[in-house]
Motif scaffolding. Structure first.
Motif, PDB file in Angstrom:
ATOM      1  N   TRP A  44       0.846  -1.197   0.000  1.00 44.84           N
ATOM      2  CA  TRP A  44       0.000   0.000   0.000  1.00 44.84           C
ATOM      3  C   TRP A  44       0.881   1.247   0.000  1.00 44.84           C
ATOM      4  O   TRP A  44       0.689   2.164  -0.809  1.00 44.84           O
ATOM      5  CB  TRP A  44      -0.909  -0.022   1.231  1.00 44.84           C
ATOM      6  N   ALA A  45       1.863   1.297   0.905  1.00 45.79           N
ATOM      7  CA  ALA A  45       2.745   2.461   1.038  1.00 45.79           C
ATOM      8  C   ALA A  45       3.554   2.698  -0.242  1.00 45.79           C
ATOM      9  O   ALA A  45       3.748   3.847  -0.656  1.00 45.79           O
ATOM     10  CB  ALA A  45       3.672   2.281   2.238  1.00 45.79           C
ATOM     11  N   GLN A  46       4.022   1.623  -0.874  1.00 48.23           N
ATOM     12  CA  GLN A  46       4.806   1.753  -2.104  1.00 48.23           C
ATOM     13  C   GLN A  46       3.953   2.317  -3.247  1.00 48.23           C
ATOM     14  O   GLN A  46       4.389   3.213  -3.980  1.00 48.23           O
ATOM     15  CB  GLN A  46       5.414   0.406  -2.486  1.00 48.23           C
ATOM     16  N   ALA A  47       2.742   1.789  -3.398  1.00 43.77           N
ATOM     17  CA  ALA A  47       1.852   2.290  -4.452  1.00 43.77           C
ATOM     18  C   ALA A  47       1.475   3.746  -4.187  1.00 43.77           C
ATOM     19  O   ALA A  47       1.449   4.574  -5.110  1.00 43.77           O
ATOM     20  CB  ALA A  47       0.602   1.413  -4.545  1.00 43.77           C
ATOM     21  N   TYR A  48       1.223   4.085  -2.940  1.00 45.91           N
ATOM     22  CA  TYR A  48       0.873   5.454  -2.562  1.00 45.91           C
ATOM     23  C   TYR A  48       2.033   6.403  -2.867  1.00 45.91           C
ATOM     24  O   TYR A  48       1.825   7.492  -3.422  1.00 45.91           O
ATOM     25  CB  TYR A  48       0.521   5.479  -1.079  1.00 45.91           C
ATOM     26  N   ALA A  49       3.246   5.997  -2.551  1.00 45.92           N
ATOM     27  CA  ALA A  49       4.429   6.827  -2.798  1.00 45.92           C
ATOM     28  C   ALA A  49       4.684   7.045  -4.292  1.00 45.92           C
ATOM     29  O   ALA A  49       5.256   8.060  -4.677  1.00 45.92           O
ATOM     30  CB  ALA A  49       5.666   6.203  -2.142  1.00 45.92           C
ATOM     31  N   THR A  95       5.012  10.072   1.011  1.00 45.81           N
ATOM     32  CA  THR A  95       5.366   8.764   1.555  1.00 45.81           C
ATOM     33  C   THR A  95       4.570   8.545   2.844  1.00 45.81           C
ATOM     34  O   THR A  95       4.262   9.491   3.566  1.00 45.81           O
ATOM     35  CB  THR A  95       6.871   8.649   1.851  1.00 45.81           C
ATOM     36  N   VAL A  96       4.250   7.302   3.095  1.00 46.77           N
ATOM     37  CA  VAL A  96       3.504   6.949   4.302  1.00 46.77           C
ATOM     38  C   VAL A  96       4.258   5.837   5.017  1.00 46.77           C
ATOM     39  O   VAL A  96       4.906   5.000   4.380  1.00 46.77           O
ATOM     40  CB  VAL A  96       2.052   6.525   3.960  1.00 46.77           C
ATOM     41  N   SER A  97       4.202   5.877   6.328  1.00 45.16           N
ATOM     42  CA  SER A  97       4.810   4.805   7.122  1.00 45.16           C
ATOM     43  C   SER A  97       3.858   4.429   8.245  1.00 45.16           C
ATOM     44  O   SER A  97       3.053   5.252   8.702  1.00 45.16           O
ATOM     45  CB  SER A  97       6.162   5.243   7.689  1.00 45.16           C
TER      46      SER A  97
END
Length: 154
Positions: A44-49, A95-97
């Motif tokens: 999810w985080a990779q696609a969002y970034a 980016t999200v973590s």
């Protein structure tokens, strides 16, 4: 002797309550399930970034929903992608973590409680919040089913 019978009767009366309470407290999924859920969070985080909100939408079940604070329910991959696209309009992808994970559930349904942070391209914190996610196992893969979040205090 009378006290022993009384204690046995009390124990017999409460035993069914303990049997019912056990599943509610014994719901921590196995470590490999937790790892699989964390891997889905990473996807999810990779696609969002990348700003690939269509890919994000496809990480949800067919009737998966976002439950944003102060907003209506957003259901389905295309509606989720449209919501995220609109929310990020005019800006580069962030980016999200995720951190401070708690997991509850079984080998078919897992609830995750965690913290989330969103940073802009320069690393500046844009958002800090808490979330509850519900994952369902479908066709051998974990999919997001419900996604609810709220802001943390500044």
């Amino acid at each position: 002797m009378r006290q022993i019978r009384l204690c046995a009767a009390v124990l017999a009366a409460y035993l069914p309550l303990f049997a019912l309470a056990a599943p509610a407290t014994a719901g921590r999924p196995q470590p490999q399930i937790e790892a699989a859920i964390k891997a889905e969070n990473a996807r999810w985080a990779q696609a969002y970034a990348r700003g690939d909100y269509e890919a994000v939408g496809h990480l949800y079940t067919k009737d998966g929903s976002l439950l944003p604070p102060g907003g209506d329910r957003i259901t389905g991959a295309s509606a989720i992608a449209a919501y995220l696209t609109k929310a990020s309009a005019g800006s580069k992808p962030d980016t999200v973590s995720f951190s401070n994970y708690e997991f509850y559930g079984s080998d078919q349904v897992v609830a995750e409680v965690s913290d989330a942070e969103i940073h802009d391209q320069s690393g500046k914190l844009k958002y800090r919040g808490k979330q509850t996610l519900i994952f369902l196992k479908q066709g051998g893969a974990w999919k997001l089913h419900r996604d609810i979040w709220n802001d943390s205090a500044p």
